[in-house]
Design a protein around this motif. Structure first.
Motif, PDB file in Angstrom:
ATOM      1  N   ALA A   1      45.551 -38.720 -91.117  1.00  0.00           N
ATOM      2  CA  ALA A   1      45.023 -39.018 -89.780  1.00  0.00           C
ATOM      3  C   ALA A   1      46.092 -38.798 -88.704  1.00  0.00           C
ATOM      4  O   ALA A   1      45.792 -38.269 -87.624  1.00  0.00           O
ATOM      5  N   GLN A   2      47.331 -39.171 -88.993  1.00  0.00           N
ATOM      6  CA  GLN A   2      48.417 -38.974 -88.023  1.00  0.00           C
ATOM      7  C   GLN A   2      48.658 -37.491 -87.764  1.00  0.00           C
ATOM      8  O   GLN A   2      48.823 -37.069 -86.615  1.00  0.00           O
ATOM      9  N   PHE A   3      48.691 -36.693 -88.836  1.00  0.00           N
ATOM     10  CA  PHE A   3      48.871 -35.247 -88.666  1.00  0.00           C
ATOM     11  C   PHE A   3      47.692 -34.642 -87.898  1.00  0.00           C
ATOM     12  O   PHE A   3      47.878 -33.774 -87.045  1.00  0.00           O
ATOM     13  N   ALA A   4      46.496 -35.094 -88.198  1.00  0.00           N
ATOM     14  CA  ALA A   4      45.305 -34.599 -87.499  1.00  0.00           C
ATOM     15  C   ALA A   4      45.383 -34.970 -86.016  1.00  0.00           C
ATOM     16  O   ALA A   4      45.077 -34.147 -85.144  1.00  0.00           O
ATOM     17  N   GLN A   5      45.814 -36.185 -85.741  1.00  0.00           N
ATOM     18  CA  GLN A   5      45.958 -36.634 -84.353  1.00  0.00           C
ATOM     19  C   GLN A   5      46.990 -35.793 -83.617  1.00  0.00           C
ATOM     20  O   GLN A   5      46.820 -35.484 -82.442  1.00  0.00           O
ATOM     21  N   GLN A   6      48.050 -35.398 -84.305  1.00  0.00           N
ATOM     22  CA  GLN A   6      49.067 -34.540 -83.691  1.00  0.00           C
ATOM     23  C   GLN A   6      48.475 -33.193 -83.283  1.00  0.00           C
ATOM     24  O   GLN A   6      48.819 -32.645 -82.236  1.00  0.00           O
ATOM     25  N   LEU A   7      47.584 -32.657 -84.116  1.00  0.00           N
ATOM     26  CA  LEU A   7      46.916 -31.404 -83.748  1.00  0.00           C
ATOM     27  C   LEU A   7      46.134 -31.577 -82.457  1.00  0.00           C
ATOM     28  O   LEU A   7      46.150 -30.715 -81.582  1.00  0.00           O
ATOM     29  N   LEU A   8      45.448 -32.688 -82.337  1.00  0.00           N
ATOM     30  CA  LEU A   8      44.653 -32.948 -81.144  1.00  0.00           C
ATOM     31  C   LEU A   8      45.541 -33.221 -79.935  1.00  0.00           C
ATOM     32  O   LEU A   8      45.240 -32.782 -78.826  1.00  0.00           O
ATOM     33  N   THR A   9      46.627 -33.912 -80.130  1.00  0.00           N
ATOM     34  CA  THR A   9      47.555 -34.209 -79.044  1.00  0.00           C
ATOM     35  C   THR A   9      48.194 -32.925 -78.527  1.00  0.00           C
ATOM     36  O   THR A   9      48.298 -32.723 -77.323  1.00  0.00           O
ATOM     37  N   GLN A  10      48.581 -32.042 -79.447  1.00  0.00           N
ATOM     38  CA  GLN A  10      49.151 -30.746 -79.049  1.00  0.00           C
ATOM     39  C   GLN A  10      48.140 -29.976 -78.224  1.00  0.00           C
ATOM     40  O   GLN A  10      48.465 -29.365 -77.228  1.00  0.00           O
ATOM     41  N   ARG A  11      46.903 -30.026 -78.634  1.00  0.00           N
ATOM     42  CA  ARG A  11      45.848 -29.298 -77.950  1.00  0.00           C
ATOM     43  C   ARG A  11      45.660 -29.845 -76.542  1.00  0.00           C
ATOM     44  O   ARG A  11      45.547 -29.107 -75.582  1.00  0.00           O
ATOM     45  N   MET A  12      45.666 -31.175 -76.412  1.00  0.00           N
ATOM     46  CA  MET A  12      45.484 -31.773 -75.092  1.00  0.00           C
ATOM     47  C   MET A  12      46.661 -31.455 -74.181  1.00  0.00           C
ATOM     48  O   MET A  12      46.478 -31.158 -73.020  1.00  0.00           O
ATOM     49  N   LYS A  13      47.874 -31.506 -74.714  1.00  0.00           N
ATOM     50  CA  LYS A  13      49.053 -31.187 -73.910  1.00  0.00           C
ATOM     51  C   LYS A  13      48.996 -29.748 -73.439  1.00  0.00           C
ATOM     52  O   LYS A  13      49.246 -29.462 -72.287  1.00  0.00           O
TER      53      LYS A  13
END
Length: 132
Positions: free
Chosen positions: A98-110
């Motif tokens: 879940a943390q790695f998946a969240q990082q993908l989403l955070t990178q996308r938002m940034k």
């Protein structure tokens, strides 16, 4: 005849109509959703492997050179081992996915906010010029 979810997802990964950023977002949301369902025991690890955490998905992501996505899928592929050998640590392993998946989403938002900021500035300038 309807198609199963898995081949349709593989088709999306191999599609040139989706950008790498869109693929990252798709993988991130899908992995995060599966992690949540696993934590709540709504699905099995086996099911999660069948639909996302498998070699076919890794191969498609490697073709696109999306190593950050491969890392998420790789962790998901290891959940079966955690479940079989150290079930008391399975919850932590799911949290890691879940943390790695969240990082993908955070990178996308940034990256989205970075890309849209200059566009907003151009729009504001154009509006100001038209009002003058």
């Amino acid at each position: 005849m309807s198609r199963s979810l898995h081949p349709a997802f593989i088709d999306l990964l191999s599609s040139s109509s989706l950008s790498d950023r869109e693929i990252r977002c798709l993988v991130g949301w899908y992995a995060l959703s599966l992690a949540d369902l696993l934590k709540r025991r709504c699905i099995t690890v086996r099911y999660a492997e069948q639909v996302l955490f498998n070699l076919e998905v890794v191969q498609q992501l490697e073709k696109r050179r999306l190593t950050d996505c491969v890392e998420v899928i790789d962790w998901g592929m290891q959940l079966e081992d955690w479940e079989a050998h150290t079930p008391e640590q399975l919850s932590e392993a799911i949290d890691t996915v879940a943390q790695f998946a969240q990082q993908l989403l955070t990178q996308r938002m940034k990256s989205s906010s970075i890309l849209t900021k200059p566009a907003r500035q151009r729009t504001q300038r154009q509006t100001s010029n038209h009002l003058s």
